[in-house]
Design an enzyme around this catalytic site. Structure first.
Site, short mmCIF file in Angstrom:
data_model
loop_
_atom_site.label_atom_id
_atom_site.label_comp_id
_atom_site.label_asym_id
_atom_site.label_seq_id
_atom_site.Cartn_x
_atom_site.Cartn_y
_atom_site.Cartn_z
N GLY A 198 -3.37 -34.11 -17.24
CA GLY A 198 -2.32 -34.43 -17.53
C GLY A 198 -2.23 -33.24 -18.55
O GLY A 198 -2.22 -33.04 -19.61
N GLU B 106 -16.32 -24.99 -13.51
CA GLU B 106 -14.98 -25.32 -12.56
C GLU B 106 -14.55 -24.71 -11.85
O GLU B 106 -14.30 -24.10 -10.35
CB GLU B 106 -13.29 -26.26 -13.84
C1 LIG Z 1 -1.33 -28.03 -5.35
C2 LIG Z 1 -1.16 -27.84 -7.76
C3 LIG Z 1 -1.72 -29.26 -7.50
C4 LIG Z 1 -2.20 -29.20 -9.38
N1 LIG Z 1 -2.40 -30.56 -10.09
C5 LIG Z 1 -2.25 -30.58 -11.27
C6 LIG Z 1 -2.83 -31.28 -12.21
O1 LIG Z 1 -3.39 -31.93 -11.30
N2 LIG Z 1 -3.03 -31.56 -13.44
C7 LIG Z 1 -2.18 -30.52 -14.12
O2 LIG Z 1 -2.38 -30.53 -15.11
N3 LIG Z 1 -1.26 -29.18 -13.28
C8 LIG Z 1 -1.91 -29.33 -12.21
N4 LIG Z 1 -1.39 -27.88 -11.05
C9 LIG Z 1 -0.31 -27.19 -12.29
C10 LIG Z 1 -1.23 -25.24 -12.39
O3 LIG Z 1 -2.34 -25.69 -12.90
C11 LIG Z 1 -0.33 -25.29 -12.41
O4 LIG Z 1 0.96 -24.40 -11.59
C12 LIG Z 1 -0.46 -22.99 -13.32
O5 LIG Z 1 -1.01 -23.64 -14.63
C13 LIG Z 1 0.84 -22.22 -13.54
O6 LIG Z 1 1.80 -22.55 -13.35
P1 LIG Z 1 3.62 -22.93 -13.13
O7 LIG Z 1 3.24 -23.68 -11.80
O8 LIG Z 1 3.68 -23.04 -14.06
O9 LIG Z 1 3.77 -21.30 -12.99
P2 LIG Z 1 4.06 -20.40 -14.11
O10 LIG Z 1 3.30 -19.95 -15.10
O11 LIG Z 1 5.50 -20.41 -14.32
O12 LIG Z 1 4.22 -18.68 -13.17
C14 LIG Z 1 4.94 -18.18 -12.16
C15 LIG Z 1 4.14 -16.79 -11.45
O13 LIG Z 1 3.97 -15.94 -12.64
C16 LIG Z 1 3.32 -15.29 -12.76
N5 LIG Z 1 2.82 -15.34 -14.35
C17 LIG Z 1 2.46 -16.12 -15.33
N6 LIG Z 1 2.29 -15.57 -16.53
C18 LIG Z 1 1.81 -13.86 -15.90
C19 LIG Z 1 2.15 -12.90 -17.09
N7 LIG Z 1 1.60 -13.37 -17.93
N8 LIG Z 1 1.20 -11.62 -16.17
C20 LIG Z 1 1.36 -11.56 -14.80
N9 LIG Z 1 2.03 -12.79 -14.00
C21 LIG Z 1 2.89 -13.71 -14.54
C22 LIG Z 1 1.88 -16.28 -11.96
O14 LIG Z 1 1.10 -16.51 -11.84
C23 LIG Z 1 2.65 -16.99 -11.18
O15 LIG Z 1 2.76 -16.53 -10.20
C24 LIG Z 1 -1.19 -27.82 -9.97
C25 LIG Z 1 -0.68 -26.96 -9.50
C26 LIG Z 1 -0.72 -26.76 -8.37
C27 LIG Z 1 0.34 -26.32 -7.07
#
Ligand SMILES: Cc1cc2nc3c(=O)[nH]c(=O)nc-3n(C[C@H](O)[C@H](O)[C@H](O)COP(=O)(O)OP(=O)(O)OC[C@H]3O[C@@H](n4cnc5c(N)ncnc54)[C@H](O)[C@@H]3O)c2cc1C
Lengths: 365, 395
Positions: free
Chosen positions: B131, B248
Site C-alpha cells: 500500500g 526489485e
Molecule cells: C497494474 C498496476 C499495479 C500496481 N500495483 C501497485 C501496488 O500493489 N501497490 C502500490 O502501491 N502501487 C501499485 N501501482 C501503482 C504504481 O506504482 C503507479 O501507477 C505508478 O507509481 C505511477 O503513478 P500514477 O499511476 O499515479 O501515474 P502518474 O504519476 O499520474 O503519471 C502519469 C503519466 O505521467 C508521467 N509523469 C509523471 N511524472 C512525470 C515527470 N516528472 N516527468 C515526465 N513524465 C511524468 C508518468 O510517467 C505517466 O506516464 C500499480 C500500478 C499498476 C498499473
C-alpha cells in the site's frame, strides 16, 4: 467544410453528448455486445441511416462526404453503433441494385428497423471481394463467411456468392434455415462466423450479379474503408483530446504532468500523427468521389489511420498512468475499439502493400 | 529425490538440474503459461496451494537467509532458480511477503517482528499486499497523505491507498503513511504493517482493461494499528522502503515475460502460415534479436552483482528496455493476427487457443508500475549520464 457537413457534425455532437454513454459498455469484457437498437432507430429518425441511398431508393442523395463527417464524430466519442458496417456499406451496395428487394431493404435500413450487414470475407487478412467460394445454387446459399460485424438475429445479411455465371450478391435472413453462427466480442461490438448450408435467399433472386455485383462490392469496400479511416482518425483525435485534458489536470510533483517536456513532445508528435491521418483520409475521400483510381489513396489512408489510432491509444494509456489501465476510465474503450477497426477491411500491412503495388503499376504506364 | 538441501554443496549446474527435475515432476501442467495465457498469474487459493507445496519440498524463499527459513541461495543460484521457473512455464505469483516485506523486515525489522511475521509469510498464513500509491501520489510517491497519528500504544490511520494489487487476496498490507510534517516531503513518512481485518478498512477491487480485478482501492477510516507494527524508525519509512529498490528493479527487468510473448509470436506466425512473408518475418527477426541481445545485457549486469557488486542506478535501464520490448512483442502478436487481433476473448488460430486482447492489455501497465518509464529515464539521465536536472526543479 460545407453547410450540410457542418450541420451534420453539430447534430452528431449534440446527439452523442445527450444519448451516448460509454459506461453502458463497461463490465462486459469478452461478451459480444448486441447493437443498441433504440439508439439505432433514433439515428434512423435523424436521417443518418442509408445516407448514400439514391433518391430512387428513397434516399436523400447525400454521399460519402457526409458519412465521413458522422464517422469521424462517432470515432471521437468511441460510439459503438456499427455505422460503417450496417448503414454506410449496405447503402452503397444497394444503390447499385434496382430490384424490388432492394427497395424493401433500403426502407428497412433507413428506418433502423433491421440491421443490414455485408458478409463478404471468407478468410483472415483478405482484401478483395471478387472471388467468393460461397455458392448460390437453386436459390440457396452454401459456404462460410468470417469476421462479419453487426449480425443481429432479425438482421439481413448481404452475402457475396458465385452462381453459375459468376459473382452475385444475395440477401439472406440471419435466422434463416441452414445458418449457423458463432459470435465473438470484437472491439466494442461483435463479429460473427457464419456457415450457410443450403440457406434460402430472400426475394427469390440475387440483388446484384455479374459486373454490377463486382463494381458494387468494390465501391462498397472502398467507401467503407474511407469512412472507417475517418472513424479511426476520429478515435485517435478523441483519445488525444481526452489525454490533453487529463495531463492538464493531473498534478504530480506540484505541477500538472502536462507541463513536463517529455509529455509536451509526445503530445505534439501525436498531434502531428493525427493531422497526417486526417489529410490522408480526406485525400481518399476526394479520390473516391473522383471515381477512378482511388485504390492507392484509399489503401494509404486505411493503413495510416489504423496505425495512428493504435499509436495514440497506446501512448494515451501511458500518459494516464495506472488510471489508464482501468475499465472505469474511458480511454481503454477507445483503444479496444481501435483494435477491431485496425484490421477490419484490411490490415495496414496489406494496405501498404496494395498502395505500393498500385503506385508501381501507375509508374509503368 | 530432488531435495534442495544444502544447495551450497551443489554446483550451479547440479542445482539447475535438481530444480528443473522437481518442477517437471510437481508443477501442474494445467497451470502452465501457454499461448492462451502467456503471462499467467496464480493468485488466491491457487497461489497459496502451490507455494505450500514449494515450501514442503524446501524450495521456498530462494533469497532469504537460511536462519529465517529461506534457501540462502547465492545470487547466481537465485538467477538459475528464476530461469528454471521460466523454462518450466510456471505461472507468476505476486508474493510480496516473500519478495518485498520479508527482505525489508530482515534488514530493518525488530526481532519480535521477524519472529512473528517471517514464518507466517513462508507458510502463507499471512499474505501481503503493498500500500504505497494514493490517488494523489503516484510517480510523486513522497506526496502521500494517508496519515497515522500516535494515540497511546497505537497509530490511528486515515486515508486511502489505490492500485493495491491483490488486496482482496491478502490478509495484510504494508504501507507508507504520513506521521510527521517536515520541509522535505520524503521525511515524516513511516513504514507501517496493517492487518486488513482491522475495523475501519474497506477494500474495493478495480477492474482493469484485461477484465481482471487485480488491483484495488483500500480505504482507512480511523483504523487502530498497534504501535509495535511500525518498521524502522518513526518518520524514516522512505529509507526503509527504498532499501530494496535496486533488487526489485532487477527482477522486474527479467526477460521472462518477453520470452513468453516471443514464444507466442513464433506460434502465431506458424499457425497463420506467415513464415514465408518477408515483411512479417523481418519484424519477428528484429524482435527475436532484440530479446537475444537483451538477455545478454541482463546476464552481464546480473553477473556483476553475482560477483559481489551492488545493483546501481543503471538497473533502471533493464526495466525500461524489458517493458518496452514486451510492448512491442504483444503489439506484433495483435497486429500479425489481423482480424483475430480485434477479438476480445478466446479465439482459435490454427491449432492454438489464444486470447490476443488479454496479452495486449496485460502488457500495457508494465511501463507504468514500479516507477513509470518516464521517471526511470529521468533517473538514468541524472544519475548515470550525469545530466543536469530539468530547469524547473521538482519536490
Ligand atoms: C497494474 C498496476 C499495479 C500496481 N500495483 C501497485 C501496488 O500493489 N501497490 C502500490 O502501491 N502501487 C501499485 N501501482 C501503482 C504504481 O506504482 C503507479 O501507477 C505508478 O507509481 C505511477 O503513478 P500514477 O499511476 O499515479 O501515474 P502518474 O504519476 O499520474 O503519471 C502519469 C503519466 O505521467 C508521467 N509523469 C509523471 N511524472 C512525470 C515527470 N516528472 N516527468 C515526465 N513524465 C511524468 C508518468 O510517467 C505517466 O506516464 C500499480 C500500478 C499498476 C498499473
Amino acid at each position: 467544410m460545407d453547410d450540410i457537413s457542418a450541420m451534420l457534425r453539430d447534430s452528431a455532437a449534440d446527439f452523442l453528448e445527450g444519448r451516448h454513454d460509454l459506461s453502458r459498455l463497461k463490465g462486459s469484457i469478452g461478451q459480444p455486445q448486441p447493437v443498441d437498437r433504440a439508439l439505432w432507430r433514433e439515428m434512423g429518425e435523424l436521417g443518418w441511416l442509408g445516407l448514400e441511398l439514391p433518391e430512387s431508393l428513397g434516399g436523400s442523395g447525400m454521399g460519402l462526404r457526409e458519412s465521413t463527417v458522422l464517422a469521424e464524430q462517432f470515432g471521437r466519442s468511441a460510439f459503438a453503433a456499427p455505422y460503417v458496417a450496417a448503414s454506410l456499406m449496405p447503402a452503397v451496395l444497394l444503390s447499385f441494385a434496382g430490384t424490388p428487394g432492394a427497395s424493401e431493404l433500403a426502407a428497412a435500413l433507413q428506418g433502423g428497423d433491421k440491421l443490414l450487414t455485408l458478409a463478404w470475407q471468407e478468410k483472415r487478412d483478405q482484401l478483395d471481394a471478387d472471388a467468393p467460394l460461397a455458392r448460390l445454387q437453386d436459390g440457396r446459399v452454401s459456404g462460410c463467411k468470417v469476421f462479419v460485424p453487426a449480425v443481429e438475429d432479425d438482421g439481413v445479411l448481404l452475402v457475396s456468392v458465385r452462381d453459375g455465371s459468376g459473382l452475385a450478391v444475395v440477401a439472406v435472413a440471419a435466422d434463416a434455415s441452414g445458418v449457423t453462427r458463432e459470435d465473438f466480442a470484437a472491439g466494442l461490438g461483435a463479429v460473427s462466423t457464419l456457415h450457410f448450408d443450403k440457406t434460402p435467399i430472400l426475394f427469390g433472386a440475387s440483388l446484384l450479379s455479374g459486373n454490377t455485383a463486382q463494381m458494387a462490392l468494390q465501391r462498397t469496400l472502398d467507401a467503407g474503408r474511407v469512412a472507417l479511416s475517418a472513424q479511426l482518425e476520429g478515435l485517435g483525435s478523441g483519445m488525444l483530446a481526452r489525454t490533453l485534458d487529463y495531463v492538464k489536470g493531473r498534478v504530480q510533483f506540484g505541477r500538472a504532468i502536462g507541463s513536463f517536456q517529455v509529455i509536451h513532445h509526445r503530445c505534439v508528435d501525436l498531434y502531428i500523427a493525427a493531422q497526417l491521418a486526417g489529410a490522408s483520409w480526406r485525400n481518399a475521400l476526394r479520390a473516391y468521389e473522383g471515381g477512378e483510381d482511388a485504390g492507392a489513396a484509399i489503401s494509404a489512408a486505411k493503413a495510416r489511420c489504423a496505425d495512428t489510432a493504435q499509436r495514440i491509444g497506446r501512448e494515451a494509456i501511458q500518459m494516464h498512468g495506472a488510471m489508464g489501465f482501468t475499465e472505469e476510465a474511458d480511454i481503454g474503450l477507445y483503444l479496444r475499439a481501435g483494435l477491431q477497426a485496425y484490421a477490419w477491411l484490411g490490415t495496414p500491412l496489406q494496405h501498404r502493400r496494395r498502395f505500393m503495388a498500385i503506385e508501381a503499376e501507375a509508374e509503368h504506364v | 529425490m530432488s531435495e534442495p538441501a544444502h544447495p551450497d554443496r551443489l554446483s550451479d549446474e547440479q542445482f539447475r538440474e535438481r530444480f528443473r527435475a522437481w518442477l517437471a515432476a510437481n508443477y501442474p501442467a494445467e497451470l502452465k503459461q501457454d499461448s492462451h495465457r502467456p503471462f499467467r498469474r496464480l493468485r488466491g487459493d491457487a497461489a497459496v496451494a502451490w507455494l505450500r507445496r514449494v515450501r514442503q519440498a524446501g524450495w521456498r524463499a530462494p533469497a532469504w537467509p537460511r536462519e529465517y527459513g529461506g534457501m540462502g541461495l547465492s545470487f547466481r543460484k537465485q538467477l538459475i532458480y528464476h530461469e528454471e521457473l521460466e523454462h518450466a512455464g510456471v505461472a507468476r505469483i505476486i508474493d510480496l511477503g516473500e519478495t518485498q516485506l520479508g527482505p525489508t523486515l530482515i534488514q530493518c525489522g525488530s526481532e519480535a517482528q521477524k519472529a512473528h511475521y517471517l514464518p507466517r509469510i513462508l507458510s502463507c498464513e499471512d499474505v501481503w499486499c503493498q500500500g504505497y500509491s494514493e490517488p494523489g501520489a503516484g510517480s510523486d510517491l513522497a506526496s502521500l497523505r494517508t496519515s497515522a497519528v500516535r494515540e497511546g500504544e497505537a497509530f490511528i490511520v486515515n486515508g486511502q491507498k489505490i492500485w493495491t494489487t491483490h488486496a482482496t487476496d491478502s490478509t495484510h498490507i504494508f504501507t507508507l503513511v504520513r506521521t510527521g510534517k517536515f520541509a522535505k516531503k520524503q521525511q515524516g513518512i513511516s513504514f507501517l504493517l496493517i492487518d486488513l481485518a482491522t475495523p475501519g478498512i474497506t477494500v474495493r477491487p478495480i477492474v482493469n482493461l484485461a477484465g481482471e480485478d487485480e488491483f484495488c482501492e483500500v480505504f482507512f477510516d480511523n483504523v487502530r494499528v498497534p504501535a509495535a507494527q511500525l518498521v524502522g524508525e518513526l518518520d524514516q519509512g522512505w529509507t526503509v522502503a527504498k532499501a530494496l529498490l535496486g533488487y526489485e528493479r532487477i527482477w522486474i527487468g527479467s526477460p521472462a515475460l518477453a520470452g513468453k510473448a516471443l514464444e507466442l509470436a513464433r506460434t502465431l506466425v506458424e499457425e497463420l502460415a506467415l513464415t514465408n512473408d518477408a515483411g512479417v518475418m523481418d519484424r519477428l527477426a528484429q524482435l527475436a534479436a532484440d530479446l537475444h541481445d537483451y538477455r545478454l545485457l541482463y546476464a552481464e549486469i546480473c553477473d556483476s552483482i553475482a560477483d559481489g557488486g551492488k545493483p546501481g542506478p543503471d538497473v533502471s535501464m533493464l526495466k525500461v528496455y524489458a517493458s518496452e520490448l514486451l510492448h512491442r512483442l504483444t503489439e506484433f502478436n495483435q497486429e500479425v493476427a489481423a482480424e483475430s487481433g480485434g477479438i476480445v476473448g478466446d479465439a482459435r488460430i490454427g491449432g492454438a487457443l489464444t486470447d490476443l486482447h488479454w496479452q495486449f492489455m496485460m502488457a500495457r501497465p508494465v511501463t507504468i508500475f514500479a516507477g513509470a518509464n518516464e521517471i526511470q529515464r529521468d533517473i538514468l539521465a541524472k544519475t548515470v549520464l550525469g545530466l543536469p536536472a530539468e530547469a524547473s526543479a521538482r519536490n
